[in-house]
Design a protein around this motif. Sequence first.
Motif, PDB file in Angstrom:
ATOM      1  N   PHE A   1       0.732  -1.394  -0.199  1.00 42.77           N
ATOM      2  CA  PHE A   1      -0.114  -0.150   0.133  1.00 42.77           C
ATOM      3  C   PHE A   1       0.887   1.430  -0.054  1.00 42.77           C
ATOM      4  O   PHE A   1       0.502   2.422   0.074  1.00 42.77           O
ATOM      5  CB  PHE A   1      -1.092   0.153   1.329  1.00 42.77           C
ATOM      6  CG  PHE A   1      -2.052  -1.345   1.054  1.00 42.77           C
ATOM      7  CD1 PHE A   1      -3.133  -0.773   0.328  1.00 42.77           C
ATOM      8  CD2 PHE A   1      -1.857  -2.378   1.708  1.00 42.77           C
ATOM      9  CE1 PHE A   1      -4.060  -2.096  -0.005  1.00 42.77           C
ATOM     10  CE2 PHE A   1      -2.526  -3.358   1.518  1.00 42.77           C
ATOM     11  CZ  PHE A   1      -3.751  -3.261   0.735  1.00 42.77           C
ATOM     12  N   LYS A   2       2.373   1.063  -0.300  1.00 40.19           N
ATOM     13  CA  LYS A   2       3.334   2.084  -0.270  1.00 40.19           C
ATOM     14  C   LYS A   2       2.838   3.401   0.883  1.00 40.19           C
ATOM     15  O   LYS A   2       2.667   4.393   0.734  1.00 40.19           O
ATOM     16  CB  LYS A   2       2.876   3.058  -1.554  1.00 40.19           C
ATOM     17  CG  LYS A   2       3.056   2.114  -2.628  1.00 40.19           C
ATOM     18  CD  LYS A   2       3.234   2.934  -4.068  1.00 40.19           C
ATOM     19  CE  LYS A   2       3.469   1.815  -5.187  1.00 40.19           C
ATOM     20  NZ  LYS A   2       2.322   0.907  -5.372  1.00 40.19           N
ATOM     21  N   VAL A   3       2.858   2.541   1.952  1.00 37.26           N
ATOM     22  CA  VAL A   3       2.721   3.636   3.363  1.00 37.26           C
ATOM     23  C   VAL A   3       3.942   3.145   4.165  1.00 37.26           C
ATOM     24  O   VAL A   3       4.619   2.074   4.210  1.00 37.26           O
ATOM     25  CB  VAL A   3       1.362   3.139   4.095  1.00 37.26           C
ATOM     26  CG1 VAL A   3       0.301   3.761   3.532  1.00 37.26           C
ATOM     27  CG2 VAL A   3       1.266   1.802   4.273  1.00 37.26           C
ATOM     28  N   ASP A   4       4.017   3.922   5.560  1.00 37.21           N
ATOM     29  CA  ASP A   4       5.061   3.535   6.475  1.00 37.21           C
ATOM     30  C   ASP A   4       3.971   3.323   7.858  1.00 37.21           C
ATOM     31  O   ASP A   4       4.073   4.350   8.509  1.00 37.21           O
ATOM     32  CB  ASP A   4       6.015   4.351   6.655  1.00 37.21           C
ATOM     33  CG  ASP A   4       6.959   4.040   7.798  1.00 37.21           C
ATOM     34  OD1 ASP A   4       7.163   2.983   8.138  1.00 37.21           O
ATOM     35  OD2 ASP A   4       7.855   4.887   8.120  1.00 37.21           O
ATOM     36  N   PHE A   5       3.115   2.363   7.773  1.00 36.29           N
ATOM     37  CA  PHE A   5       2.191   2.484   8.687  1.00 36.29           C
ATOM     38  C   PHE A   5       2.554   1.412   9.976  1.00 36.29           C
ATOM     39  O   PHE A   5       2.214   1.743  11.171  1.00 36.29           O
ATOM     40  CB  PHE A   5       0.727   2.088   8.143  1.00 36.29           C
ATOM     41  CG  PHE A   5      -0.523   2.244   8.772  1.00 36.29           C
ATOM     42  CD1 PHE A   5      -0.675   3.275   9.569  1.00 36.29           C
ATOM     43  CD2 PHE A   5      -1.079   0.972   9.143  1.00 36.29           C
ATOM     44  CE1 PHE A   5      -1.855   3.438  10.442  1.00 36.29           C
ATOM     45  CE2 PHE A   5      -2.407   1.117   9.968  1.00 36.29           C
ATOM     46  CZ  PHE A   5      -2.542   2.236  10.537  1.00 36.29           C
ATOM     47  N   PHE A   6       2.612   0.181   9.664  1.00 38.47           N
ATOM     48  CA  PHE A   6       2.708  -1.046  10.716  1.00 38.47           C
ATOM     49  C   PHE A   6       4.315  -0.804  11.103  1.00 38.47           C
ATOM     50  O   PHE A   6       5.201  -1.360  10.453  1.00 38.47           O
ATOM     51  CB  PHE A   6       2.472  -2.162  10.219  1.00 38.47           C
ATOM     52  CG  PHE A   6       0.984  -2.222  10.455  1.00 38.47           C
ATOM     53  CD1 PHE A   6      -0.170  -2.091  11.329  1.00 38.47           C
ATOM     54  CD2 PHE A   6       0.087  -2.614   9.258  1.00 38.47           C
ATOM     55  CE1 PHE A   6      -1.256  -2.312  11.419  1.00 38.47           C
ATOM     56  CE2 PHE A   6      -0.872  -2.852   9.145  1.00 38.47           C
ATOM     57  CZ  PHE A   6      -1.938  -2.755  10.416  1.00 38.47           C
ATOM     58  N   PRO A   7       4.457  -0.516  12.269  1.00 39.05           N
ATOM     59  CA  PRO A   7       6.173  -0.932  12.700  1.00 39.05           C
ATOM     60  C   PRO A   7       6.430  -2.287  12.883  1.00 39.05           C
ATOM     61  O   PRO A   7       5.571  -2.973  13.366  1.00 39.05           O
ATOM     62  CB  PRO A   7       6.240  -0.016  14.109  1.00 39.05           C
ATOM     63  CG  PRO A   7       4.744  -0.086  14.599  1.00 39.05           C
ATOM     64  CD  PRO A   7       3.809  -0.070  13.310  1.00 39.05           C
ATOM     65  N   ALA A   8       7.555  -2.396  12.518  1.00 40.33           N
ATOM     66  CA  ALA A   8       8.294  -3.988  12.698  1.00 40.33           C
ATOM     67  C   ALA A   8       8.284  -4.251  14.345  1.00 40.33           C
ATOM     68  O   ALA A   8       9.193  -3.719  14.750  1.00 40.33           O
ATOM     69  CB  ALA A   8       9.265  -4.313  12.063  1.00 40.33           C
TER      70      ALA A   8
END
Length: 334
Positions: free
Chosen positions: A167-174
């Motif tokens: 989705f080309k996002v930086d949403f969920f942290p690892a």
Amino acid sequence: KPRVFSGIQPSGGLTLGNYLGALKRFAQKQDEGIETIYCLVDLHAITVWQDPEALRRQTREAAAAFIASGVDPARSILFNQSQVSAHAELAWALNCVARLGWMNRMTQFKDKAGKNAEKASLGLYAYPALMAADILVYHATMVPVGEDQKQHVELTRDIAAKFNHDFKVDFFPAPEPLIEGTATRVMSLRDGTKKMSKSDPSDASRINLTDDADTIAKKIRKATTDPAELPGEIEGLKDRPEARNLVNIYAALADMTPAQVLGEYGGKGFGTFKPALADLAVEKLSPISTEMARLMADPTEIDQILGQGADKADAIARPILAQTYDIMGMVRSR
Ligand code: ATP
Ligand code: MG
């Protein structure tokens, strides 16, 4: 911002493995002042058959075990999974992100499904995607678990990365798995190559947090061991899984290193070591079982704690789920 999430299945009575590998460390993380969210994962428990009355009792009893082990509902969020519907909802979305090939590599499914995997529930197969949802729905960054759950936390990282990429996002942290201490994999008392588990059919294989002093002493006395004396050095435990297990348990209970335990007991036989371990286990576990019994006498207090915890958890999870749906293109009009 660091945030801890972890869970335990109310699939039976909790064991010494759950205490040393999870509960004791849950309380430590809370005491370090980190935001901590702890969950009784009842939706995971039903991936194998659970009698409804037993599940209800086990859930309350597990909540009592958390509190008796030092998890303070005023400082940690403590609740049962099914009361916060965002877990199940995000799990569906993540089912559509995770790949079949990834699931096929999960060793827990193979262990739990056994030889006849055709008869396992679909839920047992999808278990790791629900676990990923449990963690990601809070944007949790740290997951204290035993060694056996490392693979599932790594899968969670893969699912988070694939979602972000697709989705080309930086949403969920690892999230990072936190696997620390000398008791990250407590073994069965009957078989040093098998993990101690609450769902093992043999009660003699484990110490339950509700076992009384005599039962604990008897199970340790009867624990499978080789006949040799304890070595003076750690290297001497290399091919002795049962001896190593008992030394590791002693070390974790006493907050010592295994080397310190061998410094004290090296050269001594199990005739000396087992009674010492039994005394230590009773000393550490009996306050927990006493407090659990007190809490279980009135489950309304426990139910209230779980309900309040669920409200707090929901307040964090709901907006993250809404953002997830929005990112994925779901129309949000109410
Ligand atoms: P089940 O047999 O139903 O899977 P379990 O004893 O494995 O029960 P879980 O609820 O699956 O318990 O796991 C809860 C937590 O306890 C996890 O973090 C898991 O890694 C940890 N844990 C479970 N067994 C052990 C063990 N033998 N040693 C250390 N940690 C353990
Ligand atoms: Mg397990």
